[in-house]
Every structure is written in structure tokens, then in C-alpha cells.
Design a protein around this motif. Structure first.
Motif, short mmCIF file in Angstrom:
data_model
loop_
_atom_site.label_atom_id
_atom_site.label_comp_id
_atom_site.label_asym_id
_atom_site.label_seq_id
_atom_site.Cartn_x
_atom_site.Cartn_y
_atom_site.Cartn_z
N PHE A 162 0.61 -1.25 0.07
CA PHE A 162 -0.05 0.01 -0.07
C PHE A 162 0.87 1.31 -0.03
CE2 PHE A 162 -2.06 -3.33 2.71
CZ PHE A 162 -3.05 -3.67 2.06
N PRO A 163 1.37 1.64 -1.30
CA PRO A 163 2.42 2.64 -1.23
C PRO A 163 1.90 3.99 -1.04
CG PRO A 163 2.06 1.78 -3.38
CD PRO A 163 1.08 0.99 -2.49
N LYS A 164 0.79 4.40 -1.25
CA LYS A 164 -0.05 5.76 -1.00
C LYS A 164 -0.96 5.74 -0.15
CE LYS A 164 0.65 6.84 -5.97
NZ LYS A 164 0.27 7.22 -7.45
N ALA A 165 -0.94 7.25 0.49
CA ALA A 165 -2.11 7.57 1.27
C ALA A 165 -2.91 8.71 0.13
CB ALA A 165 -1.77 8.04 2.37
N THR A 166 -4.10 8.75 0.41
CA THR A 166 -4.93 9.49 -0.47
C THR A 166 -6.10 10.03 0.13
OG1 THR A 166 -4.46 8.09 -2.55
CG2 THR A 166 -6.20 9.73 -2.73
N LEU A 167 -6.35 11.52 -0.03
CA LEU A 167 -7.29 12.20 0.44
C LEU A 167 -8.33 12.69 -0.81
CD1 LEU A 167 -9.03 13.90 2.46
CD2 LEU A 167 -7.46 15.72 2.26
N LYS A 168 -9.50 12.27 -0.70
CA LYS A 168 -10.30 12.89 -1.76
C LYS A 168 -11.36 13.82 -1.15
CE LYS A 168 -13.62 11.26 -5.32
NZ LYS A 168 -14.49 10.01 -5.62
N ILE A 169 -11.48 14.97 -1.66
CA ILE A 169 -12.19 16.00 -0.94
C ILE A 169 -13.30 15.79 -1.84
CG2 ILE A 169 -12.35 18.41 -0.78
CD1 ILE A 169 -9.31 18.70 -0.45
N THR A 170 -14.41 15.87 -1.13
CA THR A 170 -15.76 15.72 -1.88
C THR A 170 -16.80 16.81 -1.62
OG1 THR A 170 -16.76 14.52 0.04
CG2 THR A 170 -15.75 13.13 -1.91
N GLU A 171 -16.58 17.74 -0.40
CA GLU A 171 -17.25 18.88 -0.34
C GLU A 171 -16.57 19.76 0.47
OE1 GLU A 171 -21.52 19.65 2.17
OE2 GLU A 171 -20.96 17.59 1.33
N LEU A 172 -16.23 20.98 -0.24
CA LEU A 172 -15.81 22.00 0.43
C LEU A 172 -16.01 23.55 -0.29
CD1 LEU A 172 -13.65 23.84 1.81
CD2 LEU A 172 -11.97 23.05 0.30
N THR A 173 -16.98 24.10 0.32
CA THR A 173 -17.69 25.47 0.01
C THR A 173 -16.75 26.75 0.30
OG1 THR A 173 -19.64 24.41 -0.15
CG2 THR A 173 -19.86 26.81 -0.22
N LEU A 174 -16.39 27.46 -0.47
CA LEU A 174 -15.87 28.81 -0.19
C LEU A 174 -16.88 29.86 0.33
CD1 LEU A 174 -13.26 28.78 -3.22
CD2 LEU A 174 -12.74 28.27 -0.78
N GLU A 175 -16.36 31.09 1.06
CA GLU A 175 -17.17 31.97 1.31
C GLU A 175 -17.55 32.85 0.17
OE1 GLU A 175 -14.90 33.82 4.30
OE2 GLU A 175 -15.37 32.36 5.85
N LYS A 176 -16.81 32.64 -0.77
CA LYS A 176 -16.70 33.79 -2.24
C LYS A 176 -15.91 33.16 -2.99
CE LYS A 176 -13.62 37.10 -0.10
NZ LYS A 176 -13.53 38.55 0.17
N PRO A 177 -16.03 33.28 -4.38
CA PRO A 177 -15.12 32.86 -5.54
C PRO A 177 -13.62 33.48 -5.34
CG PRO A 177 -17.10 33.55 -6.22
CD PRO A 177 -17.29 33.95 -5.08
N ILE A 178 -12.76 32.78 -5.89
CA ILE A 178 -11.40 33.21 -5.45
C ILE A 178 -10.61 33.33 -6.53
CG2 ILE A 178 -11.46 32.25 -2.98
CD1 ILE A 178 -9.75 30.00 -4.23
#
Length: 199
Positions: free
Chosen positions: A103-119
Motif C-alpha cells: 500500500f504505497p500511497k495515502a490519498t485524500l479525496k475532497i468531496t465537499e468544500l464550499t468557499l465563502e466567495k469565489p477566489i
């Protein structure tokens, strides 16, 4: 009749302009982490509790997509690249507990993140934004929740995501080395930065 048609045409045209301006200002962009600096770290507490174990220097790879106020993406790290400052401890941890050959890798999949405003194309700074995702380690995937600090300037972005995991949730025995046992709870920190490539 001609006046009504002209009025309708003007309304349609103005709406189209508003839509296009919105797309330019708040549109979609991608941060390619394979081309950008970024790091994955972990912070663990040993037993006795005054002992701190920090793993770092793990190069973040993957891709983050920014679409208006929404962010999704995937960040991975080669576990063998991470170091705690003691090579013997690193080898012991990776071979016996994390089984990095399998198991060579660790992975984070971001499924939900809402900004306060567009950047995109803007200067902005936001702190403690909640996010949800899935973290995969040792062949096991679990849902996680955490916080993100994000800063943008023009077409570049910096961000730090933080979340906690329990080692035993990932079918890993609590690592122990020379009388020091790592606590079950570990903080994972993902730092990214790079240019936003507009889509």
C-alpha cells in the motif's frame, strides 16, 4: 412590435453579457499538484505523551478543481517519502505497520468544500472552512471531516487542510518502537500551493 423585439433582444444580450462576465470572474480552474510545491504531514503523540512524532517531506500529488465557490479534488502522497527524522524508526514503521510495498500511497479525496466567495482572479483569505472527504490508507477508505485555511492572490492559491484519523480504523496495529507506542489518534496536514490554470 419592432420596439418590443428590440427590447427583448437587448434583455437577452444583457443577460448573456452578465453570464459571460460571471464565467470569467467566477469560472473554473485547476491546480495541478504534480507541477506545484505541496506537502503532506502527520503529527502523532507517543506514549509517554510528551513525545511528539512528526512525519513530513511527503510530496503532495494530484489535482484540485475550483468551480466558483466549490472545491473538489484528490491529493496523494508516497508514504515512503515521508520522514520523522529517525531513519530506523521510519523503516520499522513503513515495513511492519504500514506495509508500503503493498500500500504505497495515502490519498485524500475532497468531496465537499464550499468557499465563502469565489477566489479565481481575486485576493482572498478564509480560515477554518469545514470540508468532507474520504481518506485511503493501508487499503482502507474512511470518511473524514476537517478544516481548511485558504489564501488566494490573483491566479495562485495556498491552502492547508487538517483532519484527524484513528490508525486502528485502517486495519493498522498501533506502531511501537523501543518502548514508545504511538497514540491511536493522528493529525494529518495537507499543504498545497500553486497557480490556478483556468478552464
Amino acid at each position: 412590435m419592432e420596439m418590443k423585439l428590440s427590447f427583448l433582444s437587448a434583455r437577452v444580450l444583457s443577460l448573456a453579457v452578465v453570464f459571460l462576465v460571471g464565467q470569467v470572474c467566477f469560472g473554473k480552474g485547476v491546480v495541478d499538484l504534480d507541477k506545484s510545491p505541496g506537502e503532506v504531514q502527520f503529527k502523532a503523540v507517543g506514549k509517554p505523551s510528551f513525545l511528539k512524532i512528526n512525519g513530513k517531506e511527503g510530496k503532495a500529488k494530484g489535482q484540485i478543481t475550483i468551480d466558483g465557490k466549490s472545491i473538489e479534488g484528490k491529493v496523494s502522497v508516497e508514504i515512503d517519502d515521508m520522514k520523522t527524522g529517525l531513519s530506523l524508526r521510519d523503516d520499522h514503521k513503513k515495513k511492519k505497520y504500514l506495509e508500503t510495498k503493498k500500500f504505497p500511497k495515502a490519498t485524500l479525496k475532497i468531496t465537499e468544500l464550499t468557499l465563502e466567495k469565489p477566489i479565481i482572479g481575486k485576493s482572498a483569505k478564509m480560515s477554518e472552512l469545514p470540508f468532507e472527504g474520504t481518506f485511503t490508507l493501508h487499503g482502507e477508505s474512511k470518511k473524514v471531516k476537517g478544516k481548511v485555511d485558504i489564501k488566494s492572490k490573483g491566479d495562485s492559491v495556498e491552502a492547508e487542510a487538517r483532519f484527524d484519523i484513528k490508525i486502528t480504523d485502517y486495519n493498522i496495529d498501533l506502531p511501537s518502537y523501543k518502548g514508545i507506542t504511538v497514540a491511536d489518534k493522528v493529525e494529518v496536514i495537507v499543504n498545497i500551493e500553486g497557480p490556478i490554470e483556468k478552464q
